[in-house]
Each structure stands twice: as C-alpha cells, then as structure tokens.
Design an enzyme around this catalytic site. Sequence first.
Site, PDB file in Angstrom:
ATOM      1  N   HIS A  39       0.744  -1.126   0.032  1.00 51.65           N
ATOM      2  CA  HIS A  39      -0.051   0.014   0.133  1.00 51.65           C
ATOM      3  C   HIS A  39       0.889   1.321  -0.069  1.00 51.65           C
ATOM      4  O   HIS A  39       1.952   1.481   0.681  1.00 51.65           O
ATOM      5  CB  HIS A  39      -0.907  -0.006   1.264  1.00 51.65           C
ATOM      6  CG  HIS A  39      -2.180   1.021   1.210  1.00 51.65           C
ATOM      7  ND1 HIS A  39      -2.041   2.134   1.055  1.00 51.65           N
ATOM      8  CD2 HIS A  39      -3.422   0.613   0.801  1.00 51.65           C
ATOM      9  CE1 HIS A  39      -3.097   2.719   0.860  1.00 51.65           C
ATOM     10  NE2 HIS A  39      -4.216   1.737   0.620  1.00 51.65           N
ATOM     11  N   HIS A  40       0.466   2.145  -0.515  1.00 52.24           N
ATOM     12  CA  HIS A  40       1.243   3.659  -0.904  1.00 52.24           C
ATOM     13  C   HIS A  40       1.099   4.225   0.333  1.00 52.24           C
ATOM     14  O   HIS A  40       2.221   4.970   0.695  1.00 52.24           O
ATOM     15  CB  HIS A  40       0.510   4.243  -1.890  1.00 52.24           C
ATOM     16  CG  HIS A  40       1.410   5.260  -2.756  1.00 52.24           C
ATOM     17  ND1 HIS A  40       2.696   5.629  -2.423  1.00 52.24           N
ATOM     18  CD2 HIS A  40       1.368   5.431  -4.113  1.00 52.24           C
ATOM     19  CE1 HIS A  40       3.334   6.159  -3.339  1.00 52.24           C
ATOM     20  NE2 HIS A  40       2.702   6.386  -4.260  1.00 52.24           N
ATOM     21  N   ALA A  41       0.436   3.953   1.429  1.00 46.94           N
ATOM     22  CA  ALA A  41       0.791   4.485   2.928  1.00 46.94           C
ATOM     23  C   ALA A  41       1.667   3.887   3.550  1.00 46.94           C
ATOM     24  O   ALA A  41       2.338   4.655   4.424  1.00 46.94           O
ATOM     25  CB  ALA A  41      -0.625   4.217   3.630  1.00 46.94           C
TER      26      ALA A  41
END
Length: 465
Positions: free
Chosen positions: A138-140
């Site tokens: 995930h880009h988070a």
Amino acid sequence: MERLSGLDASFLYLETRSQLMHVVGVIEIDPSTMPGGYSFHAMRDELSRRISAMPNFRRKLDNSLLNIDHPVWVEDADFDIEKHVRRVGVPAPGGERELTELIGHIAGRELHRSKPLWEMWVIEGMANGNVAVVLRMHHANVDGVTSAEMLSQLCTITPEPPQLDTDKIKETAGGTSRLTMAVGGALNFVQRPLALARLLPGTVKVPIGWAKRAMEGSAMPLPFQAPGTPFNAPITPHRSLALTQLPLDDVKRVKDRYGAKINDVVLAIAAGALRSYLQNHGGLPDRPLVAMVPVSVHGSDETALVETGTNKVSGMFTQLATDVDDPVERVERAAELARRSKDHHADIDANILRAWAQFAPGEILQQLMKSYGGRKLSALHPPVFNVVVSNVPGPPLPLYYLGARVVGVYPLGPIFHGLGLNISVFSVDKSINVGLLGCTELVPDIDKLAHSFEDELAKLVDTCD
C-alpha cells in the site's frame, strides 16, 4: 505505536474500490540460478528471515473511535508469512499475455487492512522457465525511494544470503494503547490552528510565483489545464498492464548524442509512444499532454510544519512533447520542458504538499472520494494531468532475488479517477524496465503502447549512426 503522517494517511482516505492505492512490483527471476535449486518453500523461508529485519513488512494499521487524528502503525503480534505469500501457476501456454492478464487480476484486488498492507504472489509455469514474483504494498507504507530501499534488502548483488541488521530486527512499531492514541490525536488536533497559521505565508507565495513565471513563460503547467484523452475518464477496478525492457546502453547513446539526461530521453520516448498510440486511436490532442512526475524529497530539510512519515514525495508537472513529430526534436523539446519544470519546482517548498496533508479530514475525504468516483464526476472537468510518469534509478549491477538471478524488475504505480494510465520506470543492471498500468476499459490494448516504447527508442538510435 507510530502515527501515520497526513500524506501517508491520505493514501488510505483516497482509496475506493476502483481507485486502489497500492504499488506493484514485478520481479522476474531465473530459478535455475538459485543455489541448491529452486524451491518455493525455501524461497518463502528466506523471505521470512529477511522480513525479520524489515519493520515495514511487520506493521499493521490500528485506529479507534476515540482517535480524532490519523491512524497509527502497530506491530502485528500475529504476523504469519503464509498469510502474505501465495503460490499460483500462470495459465497455459504461459506467455506474456497470460502473465500480464494474471498480474492485472492481482493488481485489481484490495489489500485487507486487518493485517500488514502487503502481499506477494509467486507465479510459476512461465513458458520461458522463469518465475515472476509480484509484490503489492500500500502507498501508505511505501514511496518510490523506500520501495527501492526495500528492494535492496530483498535483492542483493550476490546469490549468498546477507547478514541481517540486528538493529532492524529489534525495531518495532509497538503495541496498541487506546489512551495514548486518543490523547496524542487530540493534542495534534488542537495544535492544527497554529500549524495552519505557520503554513499560510509560504503557501500564498506559490500562486504568486506561479503567475509571475507564467508571464515569463517559465512556469510548469497548471493543474486542470491538460487536454482530454481516451484514458482520462472515470475508471473501474479492472486493470491491464504491460511490461517492456529498453537497453540502457541505447538510452545512454541517445543521451550522449543529443546532450540530454537519461530522464529527458525517457520522457521523449514516453511522449513519442503516447503520440503514436493516440494517433492510432483517433484521440491525439493538438496541445501537448501533461505528465505528473513524482519527485522524492528524501533528504530535504524538515520544517516544524511537517511530521515524519514514509511518503516523502512531491509532484512536478511537465508538458510532454506529444505535439512534436520528429523524434530528435522531441528529445530536445523534452529536455527544455523538463528544465523549465525542474527550475519552477525547485522554487516551491518541497514540504508544502506534505504539510497541507496533515489537515486531511479522514472520514470526510473518504466519503467525498467515494461520491466523486461513484458519480463519475471526473468526467465533468478537464484532467488534472494526463498521465503519471515516474522514473526511479536502481543499481547498475546484476541482482539476485533471494538467491535467484533477476531478469527484470518492473514497477507499476496506481491510477486515479479521471487518470487511467500510469507509466513507471526502474533502471537496473543493463536495462531500463518500463511498467505500464491502466484501466482495462480505457486502455484495452496497453501492450501496443508498450511496444511503441521499443519503436521510439529504435528510431532515436537510428539517428545516432
């Protein structure tokens, strides 16, 4: 417990069923080079060993109703490698089309937020005898630079397993404390008016400087000024992708011949490929396309306005020379446009985007994005920009993934409502690896776009003779 920065958390808030905010890496390996022979279980065991020294792989999200700030990371006390690593066979005959269709299906799945936000698929049965490893994160939890750093821990310059960093093994995101989460969130919330007051003066300078540069003809393109294309439309959860490799020596040859930079040549090739693709689909605008180029701000000076976090990235807008027919002129134009955008971007505080992201209202932003995507509102306004083009340099050396020789490493970035195409580039060893990810309905023949990259480089190489 480690609180997400506003920018990291924004990637969670922006996610919808169609707009999936994870990045994908495809690592193709030659299993015959693996010491002792290829074994899925041996590879998974070695991965488990290395992840013990990779804290980002072991942390998961936590939140509570009492928390009025961004979510936090906590250590996953029940971490199990078997919940994250899957084994699958590519459908017969195991060619490029079957492989990319399978990866497209994987890329269109959501990551479950109850466990660490990553998963790996090991794809066997390829016609050429190779194995493809598909890693989704995930880009988070990752940006371009941190993903390259993680790759360096999974891929080494020798097949022998490396010694692990004992400090990283001991590093932990900690456990959950509802009281600490609530109190910390409340303190951050009440401090926001002061943070906003500090942020406003620097922010006001941005449009003033932009207007001044625009009058001088030295400004980046403005958002929402990009022309429309077939892939700038509402997206669905369906994903298509294509992978291609360009010889690094050929790109360097073009670079040296025309006094450009590697990134200029990549942008020129991308512009030529998009021009050819859109001409064939009757959708080439008269005006140049606009690309958003992610720019890392790792190592930039931190200010009191910005909290630490995983994503330390800004975005640079630049025109692509899609309105230029001659490939040589396109390289020269790409270099000129890139210099203009870099100069303008350098005048803007790289931390402003991250600072404003601290104010992102989670629940409100999530509902707005669901409504924006569900009602297809992106069709009602000009594109913010046309395409993402990212370029991350990797090591100029052969790599070994958990002992097996790496044949190629292909990045695949996310697409957005109204922005249905992402072009990501990663150079390693003697190749420039290009990964293209698009919405299936908007870019159904994305493989033709990938082949155009090869054709455009060949045209430029011919001019160097």
